[in-house]
Design an enzyme around this catalytic site. Sequence first.
Site, mmCIF file in Angstrom:
data_model
loop_
_atom_site.group_PDB
_atom_site.id
_atom_site.type_symbol
_atom_site.label_atom_id
_atom_site.label_comp_id
_atom_site.label_asym_id
_atom_site.label_seq_id
_atom_site.Cartn_x
_atom_site.Cartn_y
_atom_site.Cartn_z
ATOM 1 N N SER A 1 -2.517 -6.853 21.397
ATOM 2 C CA SER A 1 -3.002 -5.285 21.645
ATOM 3 C C SER A 1 -3.277 -4.954 22.890
ATOM 4 O O SER A 1 -2.007 -4.951 23.910
ATOM 5 C CB SER A 1 -4.503 -5.000 20.831
ATOM 6 N N HIS B 1 -2.850 -3.695 12.503
ATOM 7 C CA HIS B 1 -3.149 -3.739 14.018
ATOM 8 C C HIS B 1 -3.633 -4.962 14.034
ATOM 9 O O HIS B 1 -3.685 -5.829 14.926
ATOM 10 C CB HIS B 1 -4.036 -2.544 14.303
#
Length: 318
Positions: A186, A300
């Site tokens: 991320s 994610h």
Amino acid sequence: MFVDLPLDQLREYRPDVAEPADFSAFWAGELAAARAFGGAPEFVPVDSPIRHADVFDVTFPGHGGTPIRAWLLVPRDAPPETAFVVEYIGYGGGRGDPLDWLMFSSAGHPHLIMDLRGQGGGWRSADTPDAGDAGAPSAPGFLTRGIADPHDHYYTRLFVDAARAVDAARAHPIAAGRPVVVSGPSQGGGLSIAAAHLGDVAATMPDVPFLSHFRRAAQITDERPYRELIEFCSVHSDRVEEVFATLSYIDVVNHGRHASVPALFSVGLIDEITPASTVFAAFNHYGGPKEIAVYPFNGHEGGQTRQLKAKLAFLADL
């Protein structure tokens, strides 16, 4: 369930992301200014219940000479050919405890984990304040801190810290003769792409990278952290172009264009936080040899253990 473009379109997705005319000069100047402060990294041994590696509390000079903290785990069985991994952390976290970081060192890789200035209040603790924050009005979070000028922007400081973390890793004797590889998920993935441009590294492994193709991200997801841009631009509707002009210095699409080292990306096709099209924008514009692991039914969290195994195989091939 959030769904972005179909995979065949994602593989061809090469959006026109503006790059400032002075992009290279800007970043060369920021790095030169940081290195001009001087100072050597400090590696202080710490007691730890970890038995497979020696642990060091690291302090090195980052942007503006600010002391940045890190952990270093040096495996007691570290074959000389294994890469030295520098890892960057996801949004809102920090370096936490050495026990949080056993995977790479357990596979024989020296491993430095950079703390995040000013973060650490979200899900894992940090120890580094952001002394460079001038306190200008911004949306809650980090994306719009210093948004009026790229010299003042939060991520300018963090990107320079990331490059200086590579410098710190290379200063330790265990780095001698080893490739230094950057990685992270991320936000850490975005920093890994930036470090592939700004740092002296052999390869990069960005997972589900954040900080890519800001304008599209703000248009297709309202999840944080990109929601910070929506909130700020809704209040300051007269400053929208200024916001994206500053972010063009940060956008890892632009940093990746200037990178030439091998890269292993990953993407989750139902990721609401870093939508797949923003990840493929960075991947498709990336300048070096590259591959991407695609997880069609993951968000994610990405590929998790499967992706870790892919990264270990990638490191073994360097």
